[in-house]
Design a protein around this motif. Structure first.
Motif, mmCIF file in Angstrom:
data_model
loop_
_atom_site.group_PDB
_atom_site.id
_atom_site.type_symbol
_atom_site.label_atom_id
_atom_site.label_comp_id
_atom_site.label_asym_id
_atom_site.label_seq_id
_atom_site.Cartn_x
_atom_site.Cartn_y
_atom_site.Cartn_z
ATOM 1 N N ILE A 5 30.116 -32.628 61.834
ATOM 2 C CA ILE A 5 31.809 -31.822 61.786
ATOM 3 C C ILE A 5 32.384 -31.114 62.447
ATOM 4 N N GLN A 6 32.938 -30.769 62.675
ATOM 5 C CA GLN A 6 34.312 -29.445 63.515
ATOM 6 C C GLN A 6 35.074 -29.175 62.266
ATOM 7 N N ASP A 7 34.925 -27.492 62.196
ATOM 8 C CA ASP A 7 35.686 -26.923 61.300
ATOM 9 C C ASP A 7 37.023 -26.750 62.376
ATOM 10 N N ILE A 8 37.920 -26.904 61.880
ATOM 11 C CA ILE A 8 38.639 -26.365 62.343
ATOM 12 C C ILE A 8 40.018 -25.581 61.852
ATOM 13 N N PRO A 9 39.728 -23.645 62.312
ATOM 14 C CA PRO A 9 40.752 -23.164 61.576
ATOM 15 C C PRO A 9 42.165 -23.273 61.790
ATOM 16 N N ILE A 10 43.099 -22.998 60.444
ATOM 17 C CA ILE A 10 44.507 -23.359 60.299
ATOM 18 C C ILE A 10 45.159 -22.070 60.042
ATOM 19 N N SER A 11 45.201 -20.963 60.759
ATOM 20 C CA SER A 11 45.638 -19.446 60.159
ATOM 21 C C SER A 11 47.243 -19.952 59.580
ATOM 22 N N ASN A 12 48.341 -19.477 58.848
ATOM 23 C CA ASN A 12 48.984 -18.797 58.042
ATOM 24 C C ASN A 12 49.705 -18.071 58.352
ATOM 25 N N LEU A 13 50.892 -17.672 58.961
ATOM 26 C CA LEU A 13 50.902 -16.631 59.555
ATOM 27 C C LEU A 13 52.301 -16.017 58.366
ATOM 28 N N SER A 14 52.760 -17.222 58.110
ATOM 29 C CA SER A 14 54.511 -17.464 57.223
ATOM 30 C C SER A 14 54.611 -16.425 55.924
ATOM 31 N N SER A 15 55.269 -16.462 54.940
ATOM 32 C CA SER A 15 55.397 -15.475 53.928
ATOM 33 C C SER A 15 55.489 -16.354 53.163
ATOM 34 N N GLN A 16 55.001 -17.601 52.935
ATOM 35 C CA GLN A 16 54.354 -18.344 51.741
ATOM 36 C C GLN A 16 53.189 -19.518 51.942
ATOM 37 N N ASP A 17 52.583 -19.730 50.761
ATOM 38 C CA ASP A 17 51.162 -20.571 50.810
ATOM 39 C C ASP A 17 51.602 -21.649 52.055
ATOM 40 N N TRP A 18 50.623 -22.330 52.771
ATOM 41 C CA TRP A 18 51.330 -23.734 52.929
ATOM 42 C C TRP A 18 50.446 -24.728 52.001
ATOM 43 N N LYS A 19 51.168 -25.879 51.420
ATOM 44 C CA LYS A 19 49.839 -26.579 51.522
ATOM 45 C C LYS A 19 50.384 -28.027 52.180
ATOM 46 N N LEU A 20 49.615 -28.302 52.692
ATOM 47 C CA LEU A 20 49.210 -29.419 54.229
ATOM 48 C C LEU A 20 49.043 -30.563 53.587
ATOM 49 N N GLU A 21 49.161 -31.372 54.629
ATOM 50 C CA GLU A 21 48.631 -32.985 54.272
ATOM 51 C C GLU A 21 48.205 -33.655 55.715
ATOM 52 N N ALA A 22 46.658 -33.625 55.719
ATOM 53 C CA ALA A 22 46.068 -34.276 56.866
ATOM 54 C C ALA A 22 46.611 -35.889 56.838
ATOM 55 N N ILE A 23 46.941 -36.595 58.085
ATOM 56 C CA ILE A 23 46.899 -37.725 58.622
ATOM 57 C C ILE A 23 45.851 -37.766 59.440
ATOM 58 N N LEU A 24 44.752 -38.418 59.572
ATOM 59 C CA LEU A 24 44.126 -38.903 60.660
ATOM 60 C C LEU A 24 43.965 -40.256 60.906
ATOM 61 N N GLU A 25 44.642 -40.328 62.526
ATOM 62 C CA GLU A 25 43.841 -41.402 63.051
ATOM 63 C C GLU A 25 43.100 -41.924 63.704
ATOM 64 N N GLY A 26 42.589 -42.986 64.063
ATOM 65 C CA GLY A 26 41.109 -43.092 65.233
ATOM 66 C C GLY A 26 39.658 -43.692 63.823
ATOM 67 N N GLN A 27 39.439 -44.372 64.680
ATOM 68 C CA GLN A 27 37.436 -45.120 64.207
ATOM 69 C C GLN A 27 37.127 -43.983 64.135
ATOM 70 N N GLY A 28 36.731 -43.678 62.624
ATOM 71 C CA GLY A 28 34.979 -42.812 62.673
ATOM 72 C C GLY A 28 35.639 -41.315 62.060
ATOM 73 N N PHE A 29 37.342 -41.139 61.870
ATOM 74 C CA PHE A 29 36.870 -39.667 61.917
ATOM 75 C C PHE A 29 37.309 -39.617 60.351
ATOM 76 N N TYR A 30 36.771 -38.447 59.966
ATOM 77 C CA TYR A 30 37.011 -38.279 58.489
ATOM 78 C C TYR A 30 37.916 -36.618 58.614
ATOM 79 N N GLY A 31 38.621 -36.761 56.832
ATOM 80 C CA GLY A 31 38.489 -35.394 56.179
ATOM 81 C C GLY A 31 39.068 -35.169 54.727
ATOM 82 N N PRO A 32 39.422 -33.976 54.646
ATOM 83 C CA PRO A 32 40.329 -33.940 53.133
ATOM 84 C C PRO A 32 41.361 -34.714 53.504
ATOM 85 N N PRO A 33 42.251 -34.705 52.313
ATOM 86 C CA PRO A 33 43.552 -35.473 52.777
ATOM 87 C C PRO A 33 44.720 -34.348 52.380
#
Length: 114
Positions: free
Chosen positions: A64-92
């Motif tokens: 598992i690699q934790d990837i930092p996502i920084s929100n420097l905007s002026s509103q909350d983000w709700k992001l959708e993750a689309i993973l491509e490639g065999q063997g990769f998993y993560g929250p949607p």
């Protein structure tokens, strides 16, 4: 729907943001017989950054690699993750609050030697 643009005019606008974020704006146009108010919103993102991750692990063992996502905007983000490639998993979905940094846990679990 057909729009007649023969009587359209251009309204050039120059916008120089200080940082990433959401910038609401109002444009008021007046003439002797008409008043119009246009509300626009400019969304500014930081430069597109590419990154490369290299995973090395024995077959059938997860990493598992934790990837930092920084929100420097002026509103909350709700992001959708689309993973491509065999063997990769993560929250949607990932929520990143205003001014926060969230970690996206990307898992690589190979099912064979590759």
């Amino acid at each position: 729907l057909f729009l007649d643009t023969s009587d359209a005019i251009e309204l050039p606008i120059k916008f120089i943001p200080q940082q990433a974020g959401c910038y609401p704006c109002q444009i008021l146009l007046k003439s002797t017989c008409d008043v119009r108010l246009y509300k626009i919103e400019c969304v500014v993102n930081t430069d597109h950054v590419e990154a490369e991750l290299e995973f090395e692990t024995p077959a059938y063992q997860a990493m598992i690699q934790d990837i930092p996502i920084s929100n420097l905007s002026s509103q909350d983000w709700k992001l959708e993750a689309i993973l491509e490639g065999q063997g990769f998993y993560g929250p949607p979905l990932l929520n990143v609050g205003l001014g926060e940094t969230a970690l996206y846990p990307l898992m690589f679990k190979p099912i064979a030697e590759c």
